[in-house]
Design an enzyme around this catalytic site. Structure first.
Site, PDB file in Angstrom:
ATOM      1  N   SER A  10     -33.318  -8.355 -65.910  1.00  0.00           N
ATOM      2  CA  SER A  10     -32.219  -8.652 -65.340  1.00  0.00           C
ATOM      3  C   SER A  10     -31.117  -7.326 -65.242  1.00  0.00           C
ATOM      4  CB  SER A  10     -31.548  -9.632 -66.399  1.00  0.00           C
ATOM      5  OG  SER A  10     -31.472  -8.964 -67.734  1.00  0.00           O
ATOM      6  N   VAL A  12     -29.852  -4.820 -62.164  1.00  0.00           N
ATOM      7  CA  VAL A  12     -29.287  -5.018 -60.955  1.00  0.00           C
ATOM      8  C   VAL A  12     -30.213  -5.814 -59.975  1.00  0.00           C
ATOM      9  CG1 VAL A  12     -27.169  -3.334 -61.091  1.00  0.00           C
ATOM     10  CG2 VAL A  12     -29.146  -2.771 -59.900  1.00  0.00           C
ATOM     11  N   ARG A  42     -27.993  -0.781 -66.591  1.00  0.00           N
ATOM     12  CA  ARG A  42     -26.714  -0.700 -67.162  1.00  0.00           C
ATOM     13  C   ARG A  42     -26.127   0.833 -67.630  1.00  0.00           C
ATOM     14  NH1 ARG A  42     -25.659  -2.157 -72.499  1.00  0.00           N
ATOM     15  NH2 ARG A  42     -23.578  -2.920 -72.827  1.00  0.00           N
ATOM     16  N   ALA A  44     -26.831   3.503 -65.765  1.00  0.00           N
ATOM     17  CA  ALA A  44     -26.845   4.163 -64.579  1.00  0.00           C
ATOM     18  C   ALA A  44     -25.334   4.832 -64.574  1.00  0.00           C
ATOM     19  CB  ALA A  44     -27.181   3.546 -63.306  1.00  0.00           C
ATOM     20  N   GLN A  45     -25.209   6.258 -64.293  1.00  0.00           N
ATOM     21  CA  GLN A  45     -23.825   6.778 -64.382  1.00  0.00           C
ATOM     22  C   GLN A  45     -23.615   7.237 -63.108  1.00  0.00           C
ATOM     23  OE1 GLN A  45     -23.882  10.094 -67.122  1.00  0.00           O
ATOM     24  NE2 GLN A  45     -24.644   8.989 -68.893  1.00  0.00           N
ATOM     25  N   GLY A  46     -24.496   7.854 -62.230  1.00  0.00           N
ATOM     26  CA  GLY A  46     -24.321   8.203 -61.128  1.00  0.00           C
ATOM     27  C   GLY A  46     -23.491   7.645 -59.814  1.00  0.00           C
ATOM     28  N   GLU A 112     -23.316  14.237 -55.218  1.00  0.00           N
ATOM     29  CA  GLU A 112     -24.537  14.505 -56.028  1.00  0.00           C
ATOM     30  C   GLU A 112     -25.576  15.290 -55.343  1.00  0.00           C
ATOM     31  OE1 GLU A 112     -25.451  10.655 -57.876  1.00  0.00           O
ATOM     32  OE2 GLU A 112     -23.463  10.649 -58.671  1.00  0.00           O
ATOM     33  N   HIS A 228     -35.079  14.031 -64.206  1.00  0.00           N
ATOM     34  CA  HIS A 228     -33.618  14.634 -64.088  1.00  0.00           C
ATOM     35  C   HIS A 228     -33.480  15.735 -64.763  1.00  0.00           C
ATOM     36  CE1 HIS A 228     -29.224  14.283 -64.144  1.00  0.00           C
ATOM     37  NE2 HIS A 228     -29.152  13.333 -63.344  1.00  0.00           N
ATOM     38  N   ARG A 275     -32.983  16.976 -56.959  1.00  0.00           N
ATOM     39  CA  ARG A 275     -33.201  16.899 -58.322  1.00  0.00           C
ATOM     40  C   ARG A 275     -34.583  17.547 -58.776  1.00  0.00           C
ATOM     41  NH1 ARG A 275     -31.667  11.203 -59.894  1.00  0.00           N
ATOM     42  NH2 ARG A 275     -29.599  11.658 -59.321  1.00  0.00           N
ATOM     43  N   HIS A 333     -36.768  10.124 -65.589  1.00  0.00           N
ATOM     44  CA  HIS A 333     -35.702   9.388 -65.142  1.00  0.00           C
ATOM     45  C   HIS A 333     -36.086   8.161 -63.928  1.00  0.00           C
ATOM     46  CE1 HIS A 333     -31.431   8.936 -64.237  1.00  0.00           C
ATOM     47  NE2 HIS A 333     -31.596   9.141 -63.072  1.00  0.00           N
ATOM     48  N   GLU A 357     -36.936  -0.649 -59.550  1.00  0.00           N
ATOM     49  CA  GLU A 357     -37.658   0.508 -59.827  1.00  0.00           C
ATOM     50  C   GLU A 357     -39.267   0.103 -60.224  1.00  0.00           C
ATOM     51  OE1 GLU A 357     -35.987   2.939 -62.889  1.00  0.00           O
ATOM     52  OE2 GLU A 357     -37.537   4.444 -62.728  1.00  0.00           O
ATOM     53  N   ARG A 368     -36.617  10.252 -55.232  1.00  0.00           N
ATOM     54  CA  ARG A 368     -35.523   9.411 -54.770  1.00  0.00           C
ATOM     55  C   ARG A 368     -34.168  10.228 -54.818  1.00  0.00           C
ATOM     56  NH1 ARG A 368     -31.660   7.481 -57.702  1.00  0.00           N
ATOM     57  NH2 ARG A 368     -32.514   7.548 -59.808  1.00  0.00           N
TER      58      ARG A 368
HETATM   59  C1  SIN Z   1     -26.847  10.952 -62.187  1.00  0.00           C
HETATM   60  O1  SIN Z   1     -25.840  10.329 -62.481  1.00  0.00           O
HETATM   61  O2  SIN Z   1     -26.882  12.197 -62.481  1.00  0.00           O
HETATM   62  C2  SIN Z   1     -28.046   9.782 -62.044  1.00  0.00           C
HETATM   63  C3  SIN Z   1     -27.640   9.405 -60.613  1.00  0.00           C
HETATM   64  C4  SIN Z   1     -29.286   8.674 -60.063  1.00  0.00           C
HETATM   65  O3  SIN Z   1     -30.147   8.469 -61.042  1.00  0.00           O
HETATM   66  O4  SIN Z   1     -29.170   8.504 -58.884  1.00  0.00           O
END
Ligand code: SIN
Length: 488
Positions: A10, A12, A42, A44-46, A112, A228, A275, A333, A357, A368
């Protein structure tokens, strides 16, 4: 009532499938105590990548996605995904996601690694994944066609005449429950938690992938695991807080213990190089015994608004990133490989679909692009859900059999496996190291589904002796110098 479509997971992707499948009944099955909890989404920051700036274009987003993916991507899928992105941002806003805006009310667009334009939208600063999950969960709870079962593990798939038509779940008290399904959707996320260092939550352990492969679904590109470059370096811990790349987008720089800029002369995009390039550079510096730090002290930003998650994680560990460089390490990551699926999410096993994923439709290629994963989860989830809403799902015929995941490794062996994969199949690989690890996995690690999955991944990596994208494989890698061993 007709049998539901069972969606396992569950984050996204699973939530998007559930919403879009209306009015077909769906049952969301998840491990956490509630939908979305414990998912990588949940954390995920990017952000969410979309060509929204008038100076940007879908073609430029496509080009960056293909470059990051080392041109190993399914080009048609990439074009579709990037073209979808702006409309998906608007859709998420309609569903209640408040993407960050500037004082004039314009969406703020960040940059990014690997992006040649500012095209990342965020919500709540670096809490984008949590904001999207929250909005989708709120929607799902209002929808009569979505039921949920939380706090359970899926431990087997029911097959009838070679078609997936149900799951068996294990409750916390050990009891088992069989659930018939019109179709099963795997949306279980990645397998970063099989490595000794990961930005993923503990539940991203590859169980859904392992179960699908055990049931006979085909895999694709298993060797491509993204590392990452900047997780918070907490020695001895497996699940590490991510230090978002958006910090480098805002000007933070990677330095070594002597204060030298790590990426100088390495790549034209410097600290915002793709990355894999940055992760390898950090890894190599560490192997040379150098500490690596992210110096974000010169960023002029309101940390509590833009980077609340990073700030909280660092402060919790006694580091104030506003005044002190942050110790960082690469960490597993994202898995580009997974259950092989077509553009709609159909696997090779009738009745079994996969999305997000855990699936591999080829869109990410060998690596990615940053912030394309929430986009993929929502866009592909919506596409699959829309298909399932209408498609005729033939009833499975024939004798019913259960295909079980089987026992997992005991904790000590699992820790050994994680170290082995980190050493041999981490940011820098060699054919000899992979071969060694494969033999250890097959003969010494012990019986358990995690070992089976590791064998499949290592075998895939060995079939690709040349480097490509995140799979960096060199004949004579400089380190580690000691032979591989499973003991600590
Ligand atoms: C990140 O915030 O550095 C990761 C973002 C991502 O995984 O695309």
């Amino acid at each position: 009532m007709s049998e539901p479509i069972v969606i396992v997971g569950s984050g996204v992707a699973g939530l998007s499938v559930a919403l879009a499948a209306a009015p077909r009944p769906v049952l969301l099955v998840c491990r956490g105590p509630g939908e979305g909890e414990g998912s990588a989404s949940r954390l995920a920051q990017g952000g969410f990548a979309a060509a929204l700036d008038p100076a940007d274009s879908v073609d430029a987003h496509v080009a960056d996605t293909l470059t990051a993916g080392a041109q190993h991507n399914d080009v048609a899928m990439v074009r579709w995904l990037c073209a979808q992105a702006p409309a998906r941002v608007e859709q998420l806003e309609r569903l209640g996601v408040a993407f960050d805006r500037d004082a004039a009310g314009r969406r703020q667009l960040g940059r990014e690694g690997g992006h040649h334009a500012a095209r990342i939208v965020h919500a709540g600063g670096d809490a984008t994944g949590a904001a999207i999950v929250r909005a989708l969960v709120a929607q799902a709870r209002q929808c009569g066609h979505v039921r949920r079962q939380a706090g359970v593990e899926v431990d087997a798939l029911r097959l009838r005449g070679g078609q997936a038509c149900g799951v068996r779940v294990r409750h916390a008290d050990g009891s088992l429950q069989e659930i018939d399904a019109q179709a099963v959707v795997m949306a279980t996320g990645g397998m970063g938690a099989l490595f000794a260092r990961t930005s993923n939550p503990p539940g991203a352990d590859g169980a859904g992938l392992a179960l699908a492969l055990t049931a006979g679904a085909q895999a694709r590109d298993l060797e491509f695991v993204q590392f990452h470059p900047t997780a918070l370096d907490l020695p001895g811990r497996v699940n590490l807080p991510l230090i978002t790349e958006a910090l480098r987008g805002a000007g933070a720089r990677l330095v070594d213990g002597a204060g030298r800029f790590l990426l100088d002369g390495v790549h034209p995009l410097g600290d915002l190089a793709p990355r894999d390039v940055v992760a390898r550079t950090v890894w190599q510096a560490q192997q040379q015994g150098r500490r690596v730090l992210l110096d974000a002290t010169r960023i002029e930003a309101d940390w509590r608004a833009r980077f609340p998650t990073v700030l909280a994680a660092c402060l919790e560990h006694g580091i104030d990133p506003r005044t002190q460089p942050i110790p960082v390490t690469p960490a597993a990551h994202f898995h580009m490989g997974g259950i092989a699926v077509d553009a709609d999410g159909r696997s090779s096993l009738p009745g079994l679909f996969a999305v997000g994923e855990v699936a591999c439709n080829g869109v990410h290629g060998a690596n990615r692009l940053a912030s394309n994963s929430l986009l993929e989860g929502v866009a592909c989830g919506w596409r699959l859900g829309t298909l399932l809403a209408d498609v005729a799902l033939p009833a499975a015929q024939g004798e019913s059999t259960w295909c079980a995941l089987g026992a997992g490794l005991p904790a000590v062996q699992l820790a050994q496996l994680r170290r082995l994969l980190w050493q041999a199949a981490g940011p820098l690989r060699s054919p000899a190291g992979l071969q060694d690890a494969l033999q250890i996995c097959e003969n010494q690690v012990g019986e358990g589904w995690q070992a089976r999955l590791a064998v499949a991944m290592l075998a895939a990596a060995l079939r690709r002796p040349r480097s490509l994208g995140a799979h960096w494989c060199v004949e004579n890698r400089s380190a580690p110098s000691q032979p591989l061993a499973i003991a600590s």
